[in-house]
Design a protein around this motif. Structure first.
Motif, PDB file in Angstrom:
ATOM      1  N   TYR A  99       0.856  -1.299   0.107  1.00  0.00           N
ATOM      2  CA  TYR A  99       0.131  -0.039   0.040  1.00  0.00           C
ATOM      3  C   TYR A  99       0.781   1.173  -0.092  1.00  0.00           C
ATOM      4  O   TYR A  99       1.830   1.285   0.972  1.00  0.00           O
ATOM      5  CB  TYR A  99      -1.014  -0.085   1.342  1.00  0.00           C
ATOM      6  CG  TYR A  99      -2.257  -1.053   1.214  1.00  0.00           C
ATOM      7  CD1 TYR A  99      -3.136  -0.806   0.323  1.00  0.00           C
ATOM      8  CD2 TYR A  99      -1.938  -2.319   1.729  1.00  0.00           C
ATOM      9  CE1 TYR A  99      -4.232  -1.735   0.265  1.00  0.00           C
ATOM     10  CE2 TYR A  99      -2.975  -3.187   1.800  1.00  0.00           C
ATOM     11  CZ  TYR A  99      -3.988  -2.727   0.926  1.00  0.00           C
ATOM     12  OH  TYR A  99      -5.194  -3.813   1.117  1.00  0.00           O
ATOM     13  N   LEU A 100       0.591   2.247  -0.720  1.00  0.00           N
ATOM     14  CA  LEU A 100       1.144   3.424  -0.772  1.00  0.00           C
ATOM     15  C   LEU A 100       0.519   4.365   0.274  1.00  0.00           C
ATOM     16  O   LEU A 100      -0.866   4.811  -0.220  1.00  0.00           O
ATOM     17  CB  LEU A 100       1.004   4.168  -2.334  1.00  0.00           C
ATOM     18  CG  LEU A 100       1.756   5.580  -2.554  1.00  0.00           C
ATOM     19  CD1 LEU A 100       3.184   5.407  -1.918  1.00  0.00           C
ATOM     20  CD2 LEU A 100       1.535   5.956  -3.868  1.00  0.00           C
ATOM     21  N   ILE A 101       0.965   4.784   1.205  1.00  0.00           N
ATOM     22  CA  ILE A 101       0.178   5.479   2.312  1.00  0.00           C
ATOM     23  C   ILE A 101       0.912   7.094   2.402  1.00  0.00           C
ATOM     24  O   ILE A 101       2.015   7.185   2.903  1.00  0.00           O
ATOM     25  CB  ILE A 101       0.381   4.998   3.637  1.00  0.00           C
ATOM     26  CG1 ILE A 101      -0.197   3.505   3.834  1.00  0.00           C
ATOM     27  CG2 ILE A 101      -0.342   5.847   4.632  1.00  0.00           C
ATOM     28  CD1 ILE A 101       0.073   2.830   4.995  1.00  0.00           C
ATOM     29  N   ASN A 102       0.197   7.990   1.787  1.00  0.00           N
ATOM     30  CA  ASN A 102       0.741   9.535   1.637  1.00  0.00           C
ATOM     31  C   ASN A 102       0.064  10.059   2.718  1.00  0.00           C
ATOM     32  O   ASN A 102       0.728  11.255   3.093  1.00  0.00           O
ATOM     33  CB  ASN A 102       0.295   9.913   0.332  1.00  0.00           C
ATOM     34  CG  ASN A 102       1.496   9.326  -0.665  1.00  0.00           C
ATOM     35  OD1 ASN A 102       2.539   8.773  -0.529  1.00  0.00           O
ATOM     36  ND2 ASN A 102       1.112   8.983  -1.855  1.00  0.00           N
ATOM     37  N   ASN A 103      -1.275  10.022   3.098  1.00  0.00           N
ATOM     38  CA  ASN A 103      -1.927  10.999   3.966  1.00  0.00           C
ATOM     39  C   ASN A 103      -2.276  10.218   5.432  1.00  0.00           C
ATOM     40  O   ASN A 103      -3.307  10.627   6.119  1.00  0.00           O
ATOM     41  CB  ASN A 103      -3.087  11.006   3.307  1.00  0.00           C
ATOM     42  CG  ASN A 103      -3.148  12.078   1.927  1.00  0.00           C
ATOM     43  OD1 ASN A 103      -2.079  12.808   1.847  1.00  0.00           O
ATOM     44  ND2 ASN A 103      -3.755  11.634   0.865  1.00  0.00           N
ATOM     45  N   THR A 105      -3.121   7.118   8.206  1.00  0.00           N
ATOM     46  CA  THR A 105      -4.360   6.111   8.586  1.00  0.00           C
ATOM     47  C   THR A 105      -5.490   6.597   9.363  1.00  0.00           C
ATOM     48  O   THR A 105      -6.155   5.795   9.787  1.00  0.00           O
ATOM     49  CB  THR A 105      -3.470   4.840   8.979  1.00  0.00           C
ATOM     50  OG1 THR A 105      -3.044   5.089  10.270  1.00  0.00           O
ATOM     51  CG2 THR A 105      -2.470   4.359   8.079  1.00  0.00           C
ATOM     52  N   ALA A 109      -9.058   8.970   5.588  1.00  0.00           N
ATOM     53  CA  ALA A 109      -7.790   8.906   4.679  1.00  0.00           C
ATOM     54  C   ALA A 109      -7.930   7.889   3.606  1.00  0.00           C
ATOM     55  O   ALA A 109      -8.700   6.836   3.779  1.00  0.00           O
ATOM     56  CB  ALA A 109      -6.403   8.769   5.665  1.00  0.00           C
ATOM     57  N   TYR A 110      -7.051   8.044   2.670  1.00  0.00           N
ATOM     58  CA  TYR A 110      -7.090   7.033   1.392  1.00  0.00           C
ATOM     59  C   TYR A 110      -5.648   6.186   1.436  1.00  0.00           C
ATOM     60  O   TYR A 110      -4.470   6.958   1.467  1.00  0.00           O
ATOM     61  CB  TYR A 110      -7.417   7.714   0.105  1.00  0.00           C
ATOM     62  CG  TYR A 110      -8.919   8.050  -0.019  1.00  0.00           C
ATOM     63  CD1 TYR A 110      -9.826   7.008  -0.610  1.00  0.00           C
ATOM     64  CD2 TYR A 110      -9.510   9.209   0.359  1.00  0.00           C
ATOM     65  CE1 TYR A 110     -11.137   7.464  -0.598  1.00  0.00           C
ATOM     66  CE2 TYR A 110     -10.859   9.470   0.091  1.00  0.00           C
ATOM     67  CZ  TYR A 110     -11.768   8.663  -0.362  1.00  0.00           C
ATOM     68  OH  TYR A 110     -12.770   8.932  -0.281  1.00  0.00           O
ATOM     69  N   VAL A 111      -5.727   5.109   0.987  1.00  0.00           N
ATOM     70  CA  VAL A 111      -4.320   4.624   0.594  1.00  0.00           C
ATOM     71  C   VAL A 111      -4.704   3.880  -0.693  1.00  0.00           C
ATOM     72  O   VAL A 111      -5.748   3.438  -1.044  1.00  0.00           O
ATOM     73  CB  VAL A 111      -4.257   3.500   1.835  1.00  0.00           C
ATOM     74  CG1 VAL A 111      -3.632   4.040   2.997  1.00  0.00           C
ATOM     75  CG2 VAL A 111      -5.165   2.396   1.605  1.00  0.00           C
ATOM     76  N   LYS A 112      -3.270   3.631  -1.315  1.00  0.00           N
ATOM     77  CA  LYS A 112      -3.480   3.038  -2.729  1.00  0.00           C
ATOM     78  C   LYS A 112      -2.840   1.584  -2.685  1.00  0.00           C
ATOM     79  O   LYS A 112      -1.834   1.428  -2.009  1.00  0.00           O
ATOM     80  CB  LYS A 112      -2.734   4.113  -3.731  1.00  0.00           C
ATOM     81  CG  LYS A 112      -2.626   3.451  -4.954  1.00  0.00           C
ATOM     82  CD  LYS A 112      -2.077   4.446  -6.174  1.00  0.00           C
ATOM     83  CE  LYS A 112      -2.168   3.863  -7.767  1.00  0.00           C
ATOM     84  NZ  LYS A 112      -1.519   4.769  -8.598  1.00  0.00           N
ATOM     85  N   TYR A 126      -8.126   2.059  -4.601  1.00  0.00           N
ATOM     86  CA  TYR A 126      -8.158   2.925  -3.284  1.00  0.00           C
ATOM     87  C   TYR A 126      -8.922   2.373  -1.989  1.00  0.00           C
ATOM     88  O   TYR A 126      -9.960   1.772  -2.471  1.00  0.00           O
ATOM     89  CB  TYR A 126      -8.336   4.258  -3.644  1.00  0.00           C
ATOM     90  CG  TYR A 126      -7.436   5.056  -4.450  1.00  0.00           C
ATOM     91  CD1 TYR A 126      -6.277   5.705  -4.012  1.00  0.00           C
ATOM     92  CD2 TYR A 126      -7.489   5.184  -5.878  1.00  0.00           C
ATOM     93  CE1 TYR A 126      -5.291   6.478  -4.413  1.00  0.00           C
ATOM     94  CE2 TYR A 126      -6.493   5.543  -6.506  1.00  0.00           C
ATOM     95  CZ  TYR A 126      -5.510   6.053  -6.036  1.00  0.00           C
ATOM     96  OH  TYR A 126      -4.621   7.072  -6.807  1.00  0.00           O
TER      97      TYR A 126
END
Length: 359
Positions: A99-103, A105, A109-112, A126
């Motif tokens: 998972y790409l976590i930019n913002n 948890t 929030a959204y993860v990719k 997402y």
């Protein structure tokens, strides 16, 4: 009578006191606070009454009192502190998923979702942190391409199943050539990067040369066919007269170039003069041999052309003859001064000389 008046005064005073105290309107909370269900069911909020605040969905109570109080028609400040709930890092739904976590948890929030190389993501790309946790489902599927079919008159080499980034190779049978890409790669779109090639019979076009004609070979010119050529009159050929149809076309074709004709030159005849010398009777035989050699040389004629190599030969022959003549003259002079003399008489015949020598 007095008691009645007293009761009336007490009622009026209490009524005046009640009318002086203001009620509060229905409380409206903003941000991450909401009114509890019990408080929402109340119809009025008189002065001094209370209501209960709660954290909004997705928020958790951390500190402070949840009660608010109606005072003189106004609600007190909300002291309850609410913070976003934390869903924590999501668990991969596939062994080849990250998972790409930019913002972060936290709630909202959204993860990719990402798949390893060679795998394709199926499902939601997402996921969002909600009250119930991370929503959405996805999985990573191994990328494969369809097994290739050999072309007509050809072959294909591959490993089954054909996975992402695998390379398949094509080849053609003898007398056939490959049209298209020889190697194909299985891509991330579940397909090959190029269309499959074809095997076509090797065939060359009709060969032609300038200033020449074809003497052998007929179409169709398939692989290893031959064509033979000749040049027109006045032209000469450079290269092989026969060309072969190869995989990439004809081998080197001959070339006809204009021939250069040399005009014949007039010949020059060189005759060496003779040197005849009377010598003494004791040296008659020697001079005779010298004269016979000179006479044999005089019978040869030398034909000279304009060519440089012929001129060199001519000059060499002339120089040789000149040297021979000089040597004979020197010999004659030497013998004459040793006793020979000229009587003025006619030259004796060869028989007479021989007879004189014997006496």
């Amino acid at each position: 009578m007095t008691s009645v008046r007293t009761l009336l005064l007490l009622f009026l005073s209490s009524l005046l006191v009640t009318m002086g105290k203001a009620k509060c309107l229905f409380p409206v909370l903003n941000g991450n606070h909401v009114l509890s269900l019990e408080s929402r069911l109340k119809n009025e909020f008189p002065d001094g009454s209370t209501a209960v605040a709660e954290c909004a969905r997705g928020y958790e109570a951390k500190d402070g009192s949840p009660l608010i109080t109606c005072q003189n028609g106004k609600w007190s400040k909300v002291e309850l502190k609410c913070e976003k709930m934390d869903c924590g890092p999501p668990e991969p739904q596939s062994s080849h998923m990250t998972y790409l976590i930019n913002n972060g948890t936290l709630f909202g929030a959204y993860v990719k979702a990402l798949c390893d190389t060679g795998y394709d993501l199926e499902g939601s790309s997402y996921r969002q942190c909600l009250v119930t946790g991370w929503n959405g489902r996805a999985t990573c599927t191994l990328i494969t391409c369809d097994n290739p079919t050999p072309p007509e008159h050809g072959n294909v080499m591959f490993r089954s199943p054909v996975l992402y980034n695998d390379v398949i190779k094509y080849s053609c049978q003898e007398n056939y050539t490959l049209v298209g890409n020889r190697s194909l790669t299985c891509g991330d779109d579940w397909d090959y990067n190029f269309p499959p090639p074809k095997c076509e019979a090797i065939e060359c076009g009709v060969p032609t040369i300038k200033f020449g004609n074809q003497t052998e070979g007929n179409p169709p010119y398939l692989h290893k066919s031959q064509a033979t050529f000749e040049c027109l009159p006045g032209y000469r050929m450079n290269g092989s007269a026969t060309s072969v149809c190869e995989e990439r076309g004809w081998s080197a074709l001959p070339e006809c170039v204009k021939a250069i004709l040399l005009q014949p030159e007039e010949t020059t005849t060189v005759v060496a003069s003779t040197v005849t010398t009377d010598i003494a009777t004791t040296n008659a035989v020697f001079c005779k041999e010298e004269e016979e050699e000179e006479e044999e040389e005089e019978e040869h004629f030398i034909t000279v052309s304009q060519n440089n190599s012929v001129w060199i030969i001519v000059v060499a022959v002339l120089a040789t003859l000149a040297i021979v003549c000089i040597l004979c003259g020197l010999l004659h002079y030497n013998y004459k001064h040793k006793g020979s003399y000229n009587t003025g008489e006619d030259q004796r015949t060869k028989d007479g000389l021989l007879l004189y020598q014997t006496l």
